[in-house]
Design a protein around this motif. Structure first.
Motif, PDB file in Angstrom:
ATOM      1  N   PHE A  37     -61.650 -67.206  45.434  1.00 46.94           N
ATOM      2  CA  PHE A  37     -61.962 -66.466  46.441  1.00 46.94           C
ATOM      3  C   PHE A  37     -61.190 -66.365  47.763  1.00 46.94           C
ATOM      4  O   PHE A  37     -61.336 -66.214  48.840  1.00 46.94           O
ATOM      5  CB  PHE A  37     -63.440 -66.962  47.003  1.00 46.94           C
ATOM      6  CG  PHE A  37     -64.336 -66.909  45.764  1.00 46.94           C
ATOM      7  CD1 PHE A  37     -65.045 -65.882  45.520  1.00 46.94           C
ATOM      8  CD2 PHE A  37     -64.625 -68.001  45.132  1.00 46.94           C
ATOM      9  CE1 PHE A  37     -66.136 -65.760  44.521  1.00 46.94           C
ATOM     10  CE2 PHE A  37     -65.534 -68.128  44.124  1.00 46.94           C
ATOM     11  CZ  PHE A  37     -66.347 -67.049  43.787  1.00 46.94           C
ATOM     12  N   ASP A  38     -59.672 -66.733  47.098  1.00 46.33           N
ATOM     13  CA  ASP A  38     -58.702 -67.157  48.372  1.00 46.33           C
ATOM     14  C   ASP A  38     -58.071 -65.945  48.934  1.00 46.33           C
ATOM     15  O   ASP A  38     -56.970 -65.763  49.601  1.00 46.33           O
ATOM     16  CB  ASP A  38     -57.638 -68.146  47.963  1.00 46.33           C
ATOM     17  CG  ASP A  38     -57.018 -67.812  46.643  1.00 46.33           C
ATOM     18  OD1 ASP A  38     -57.196 -66.760  46.188  1.00 46.33           O
ATOM     19  OD2 ASP A  38     -56.131 -68.717  46.417  1.00 46.33           O
ATOM     20  N   GLY A  39     -58.408 -64.586  48.277  1.00 44.62           N
ATOM     21  CA  GLY A  39     -57.672 -63.216  48.511  1.00 44.62           C
ATOM     22  C   GLY A  39     -56.731 -62.971  47.359  1.00 44.62           C
ATOM     23  O   GLY A  39     -56.021 -61.775  47.736  1.00 44.62           O
ATOM     24  N   ARG A  40     -57.080 -63.364  46.300  1.00 41.36           N
ATOM     25  CA  ARG A  40     -56.442 -62.905  45.068  1.00 41.36           C
ATOM     26  C   ARG A  40     -56.995 -61.619  44.623  1.00 41.36           C
ATOM     27  O   ARG A  40     -58.201 -61.503  45.065  1.00 41.36           O
ATOM     28  CB  ARG A  40     -56.336 -63.773  44.031  1.00 41.36           C
ATOM     29  CG  ARG A  40     -57.594 -64.215  43.436  1.00 41.36           C
ATOM     30  CD  ARG A  40     -57.405 -65.406  42.515  1.00 41.36           C
ATOM     31  NE  ARG A  40     -57.055 -66.779  43.112  1.00 41.36           N
ATOM     32  CZ  ARG A  40     -56.489 -67.644  42.745  1.00 41.36           C
ATOM     33  NH1 ARG A  40     -56.188 -67.773  41.319  1.00 41.36           N
ATOM     34  NH2 ARG A  40     -55.910 -68.957  43.178  1.00 41.36           N
ATOM     35  N   PRO A  41     -56.179 -60.617  44.053  1.00 46.21           N
ATOM     36  CA  PRO A  41     -56.912 -59.497  43.491  1.00 46.21           C
ATOM     37  C   PRO A  41     -57.885 -59.797  42.695  1.00 46.21           C
ATOM     38  O   PRO A  41     -57.876 -60.619  41.653  1.00 46.21           O
ATOM     39  CB  PRO A  41     -55.671 -58.730  42.786  1.00 46.21           C
ATOM     40  CG  PRO A  41     -54.572 -59.177  43.417  1.00 46.21           C
ATOM     41  CD  PRO A  41     -54.706 -60.877  43.833  1.00 46.21           C
ATOM     42  N   VAL A  42     -59.184 -59.056  42.773  1.00 45.35           N
ATOM     43  CA  VAL A  42     -60.331 -58.894  41.805  1.00 45.35           C
ATOM     44  C   VAL A  42     -60.143 -58.042  41.002  1.00 45.35           C
ATOM     45  O   VAL A  42     -60.197 -56.726  41.409  1.00 45.35           O
ATOM     46  CB  VAL A  42     -61.672 -59.315  42.635  1.00 45.35           C
ATOM     47  CG1 VAL A  42     -62.852 -59.215  41.680  1.00 45.35           C
ATOM     48  CG2 VAL A  42     -61.647 -60.480  43.559  1.00 45.35           C
ATOM     49  N   ILE A  43     -60.295 -58.221  39.705  1.00 42.53           N
ATOM     50  CA  ILE A  43     -59.952 -57.269  38.600  1.00 42.53           C
ATOM     51  C   ILE A  43     -61.334 -56.998  37.712  1.00 42.53           C
ATOM     52  O   ILE A  43     -61.863 -58.028  37.209  1.00 42.53           O
ATOM     53  CB  ILE A  43     -59.031 -57.837  37.570  1.00 42.53           C
ATOM     54  CG1 ILE A  43     -57.623 -57.974  38.489  1.00 42.53           C
ATOM     55  CG2 ILE A  43     -58.815 -56.592  36.681  1.00 42.53           C
ATOM     56  CD1 ILE A  43     -57.012 -56.736  39.244  1.00 42.53           C
ATOM     57  N   GLY A  44     -61.808 -55.758  37.755  1.00 39.37           N
ATOM     58  CA  GLY A  44     -63.165 -55.508  37.159  1.00 39.37           C
ATOM     59  C   GLY A  44     -62.517 -55.287  35.591  1.00 39.37           C
ATOM     60  O   GLY A  44     -61.738 -54.300  35.531  1.00 39.37           O
ATOM     61  N   ILE A  45     -63.290 -55.900  34.530  1.00 35.36           N
ATOM     62  CA  ILE A  45     -63.107 -55.398  33.095  1.00 35.36           C
ATOM     63  C   ILE A  45     -64.474 -54.666  32.730  1.00 35.36           C
ATOM     64  O   ILE A  45     -65.433 -55.356  32.492  1.00 35.36           O
ATOM     65  CB  ILE A  45     -62.735 -56.631  32.254  1.00 35.36           C
ATOM     66  CG1 ILE A  45     -61.601 -57.533  32.868  1.00 35.36           C
ATOM     67  CG2 ILE A  45     -62.787 -56.404  30.933  1.00 35.36           C
ATOM     68  CD1 ILE A  45     -61.607 -58.886  32.157  1.00 35.36           C
ATOM     69  N   CYS A  46     -63.965 -53.252  32.665  1.00 30.55           N
ATOM     70  CA  CYS A  46     -65.150 -52.273  32.516  1.00 30.55           C
ATOM     71  C   CYS A  46     -65.453 -52.311  30.933  1.00 30.55           C
ATOM     72  O   CYS A  46     -64.549 -51.804  30.224  1.00 30.55           O
ATOM     73  CB  CYS A  46     -64.954 -51.071  33.096  1.00 30.55           C
ATOM     74  SG  CYS A  46     -66.220 -49.796  32.586  1.00 30.55           S
TER      75      CYS A  46
END
Ligand code: FES
Length: 574
Positions: A37-46
């Motif tokens: 949760f430190d600001g790295r990109p959050v990637i959704g895997i749909c």
């Protein structure tokens, strides 16, 4: 490429208050440490995984490979399911639900703390639905196709999904194979993970996303069980994190140039007629003004280079070993926008430089194509004022210019009830006409346009006839089949007025489909026409569908789903 400075996910995970507590705390129940949760990109895997979508049943493994790649590149992957559409299972047709799945994808992406998305898609409608939804949000997005099944094997020869199903069924009806052989072929056709391995709609969609620049090179053809498919998923996980840093959004790739490339490449691979509907719908989401005429103008004079069923002989596994889509793109380079940008951050030309063809029987040279003109032809005439289509490469050439007597079926049930009646007044020169299988009429526009030839003609050796409907045809099917007639019969298109014995003229070279009935007679029939009732559309989603679906020439998307709402951050939830 512009660097993205503020990640969207920070509106959820970057807050010090109670809402930030809630957003982080519940996700931590899966064991994610603080640094996620430190600001790295959050990637959704749909993920369109489902046991009920057998073509996508291996997607949990692919999702794990994507996660590896995302973690490795410094992102935080979060997988989520959306409605999955299993082509061989769902009734009345997956096309009814394509727009619903697209809404699911769009709203799921926007409502969650995602900075980029990986779309896992395979079976026919799972590709356009996820892509339509993602396009209306417009985050950095990459597609990982599930890959085709290995070649079917039966009695010492290769058999192809769908294409050989239709042939086996005709052989059984004509007494050329036994019921035992027919049953045995079931297990021999679908013998591995993956989607249909002919150039049906799923393979066409996989080629489409590669042609649009939305997947890593070679993403279309790697067989599902091949370890290189997993490797590609891992690399896509790497790449999507970079794409977020580069702010390489979907709309930067889905330009008019990309759509034009896709149309031309679809012709070269002998792609499905369903391609047209889905590409129109995707273009509608990103505001690219694509029309039916674009498909004919750009695609119909392109050569056929790929020798795959249903137009040809081989299957997707062979296509991959021969070099796959990058070879086709290089062969077509003088017809394509080779400077178009792709998800790699490089151009089409850069992605495909130096590729080699390993089997010229599978992928032909552009100087010696399998056919000089392929693609989809758009017809006009009084029988289809807003257009109809035919795929000449899949049709018997002698039927592409034909005049014949109409034999009319009001519904697909009417067709099934009468087609094998020995007393049916039909011969090989007749034109089979099927009504009320369009978007609103069925509802959902099923793949029934390739109606089988009457049994008594099959027994005489007739294999193809001109067939006309407002429905679709499986991409694995073949024949002189005119599809997507618009306006459809159920809303009073001229198709609704055709009667047994009317003469119909099909003239593909002049793009003409004509009902040879005097205008005053047509006017009389129109005045007497009574709209059919649409079954099971009184409430719920089918009602929404019937009220808002557009005609085939507009891609069968909902009128209210045109365009984008973007990736705005919704209001707080608590
Ligand atoms: Fe899923 Fe053909 S049935 S791709």
């Amino acid at each position: 490429m512009s660097e993205q400075t503020t990640l969207r996910s920070r509106a959820w995970f970057g807050r010090p208050d109670q809402l930030g507590f809630i957003h982080r705390s519940w996700i931590k129940n899966q064991g994610h440490p603080d640094q996620m949760f430190d600001g790295r990109p959050v990637i959704g895997i749909c993920n369109t995984w489902s046991d009920l979508t057998p073509c996508n049943a291996h997607f949990r493994i692919l999702a794990e490979m994507v996660k590896r790649g995302v973690y490795e590149a410094g992102g935080f992957p979060l997988e989520f399911p959306i409605m999955s559409l299993g082509e061989p299972i769902m009734r009345p047709t997956t096309m009814l639900y394509r727009n619903l799945a697209a809404m699911d994808a769009e709203e799921s992406i926007r409502a969650n703390p995602l900075d980029g998305v990986v779309l896992l898609a395979g079976c026919d409608k799972t590709t356009p639905s996820t892509l339509m939804g993602a396009a209306s949000v417009d985050l950095p997005t990459i597609v990982v196709s599930g890959g085709p099944m290995l070649n079917g094997k039966f009695q010492g020869r290769d058999i192809g999904s769908g294409t050989d199903t239709w042939k086996f069924t005709d052989d059984l009806r004509a007494g050329r194979i036994t019921e035992h052989e027919y049953a045995e072929a079931e297990s021999c056709m679908s013998r591995s993970d993956g989607h249909c391995m002919t150039m049906g709609t799923a393979s066409t969609m996989a080629c489409m996303v590669e042609a649009l620049g939305l997947t890593l090179p070679s993403g279309a053809a790697i067989p599902a069980p091949d370890s290189r498919r997993r490797r590609l998923a891992h690399l896509a996980g790497n790449r999507i994190v970079e794409m977020v840093h580069e702010n390489l959004t979907l709309s930067k790739i889905l330009t008019r140039q990309a759509f034009e490339n896709a149309i031309r490449i679809n012709a070269a691979v002998g792609g499905s007629s369903n391609f047209l509907l889905h590409l129109l719908a995707i273009a509608g989401r990103v505001g690219v003004d694509l029309t039916l005429e674009d498909f004919d103008r750009l695609g119909s004079h392109m050569p056929l280079l790929v020798n795959l069923m249903p137009s040809g002989k081989y299957l997707m596994e062979d296509f991959y070993y021969a070099g796959g889509l990058p070879v086709v793109i290089q062969e077509m380079k003088d017809h394509l926008h080779m400077d178009a940008l792709t998800v790699t951050g490089r151009t089409v030309a850069e992605n495909t430089a130096g590729v080699t063809c390993y089997n010229r029987d599978v992928i032909a040279c552009i100087d010696n194509p399998i056919q000089t003109e392929a693609g989809i032809v758009v017809l006009r005439g009084n029988l289809c004022e807003r257009g109809a289509i035919v795929k000449p490469s899949a049709a018997s050439p002698e039927l592409l210019h034909h005049r014949g007597r109409a034999v009319v079926f009001d519904t697909i049930e009417d067709y099934h009830a009468r087609i094998d009646d020995p007393d049916l007044d039909v011969d090989a020169t007749c034109v089979l006409v099927l009504k009320n299988v369009g978007p609103k009429g069925y509802p959902g526009m099923p793949e029934v346009g390739n109606m089988g030839v009457p049994k008594k003609l099959l027994l005489q050796g007739v294999k193809d006839m001109v067939r006309i409907s407002d429905g679709r045809m499986s991409g694995t099917a073949f024949g002189a089949v005119v599809l997507h007639v618009a306006p459809e019969a159920a809303i009073g298109g001229t198709l609704a007025l055709v009667q047994n014995g009317d003469m119909i003229e099909l003239d593909v070279s002049n793009r003409r489909l004509h009902l040879d009935v005097p205008e005053d007679e047509l006017a009389r029939r129109r005045a007497a026409w009574v709209p059919p009732t649409t079954p099971h559309a009184e409430r719920g989603y089918p009602r929404l569908y019937v009220e808002h679906v557009q005609q085939a020439d507009q891609g069968v998307d909902f009128d209210f789903l045109q365009g984008q709402s973007g990736a705005y951050i919704p209001r707080d939830s608590h």
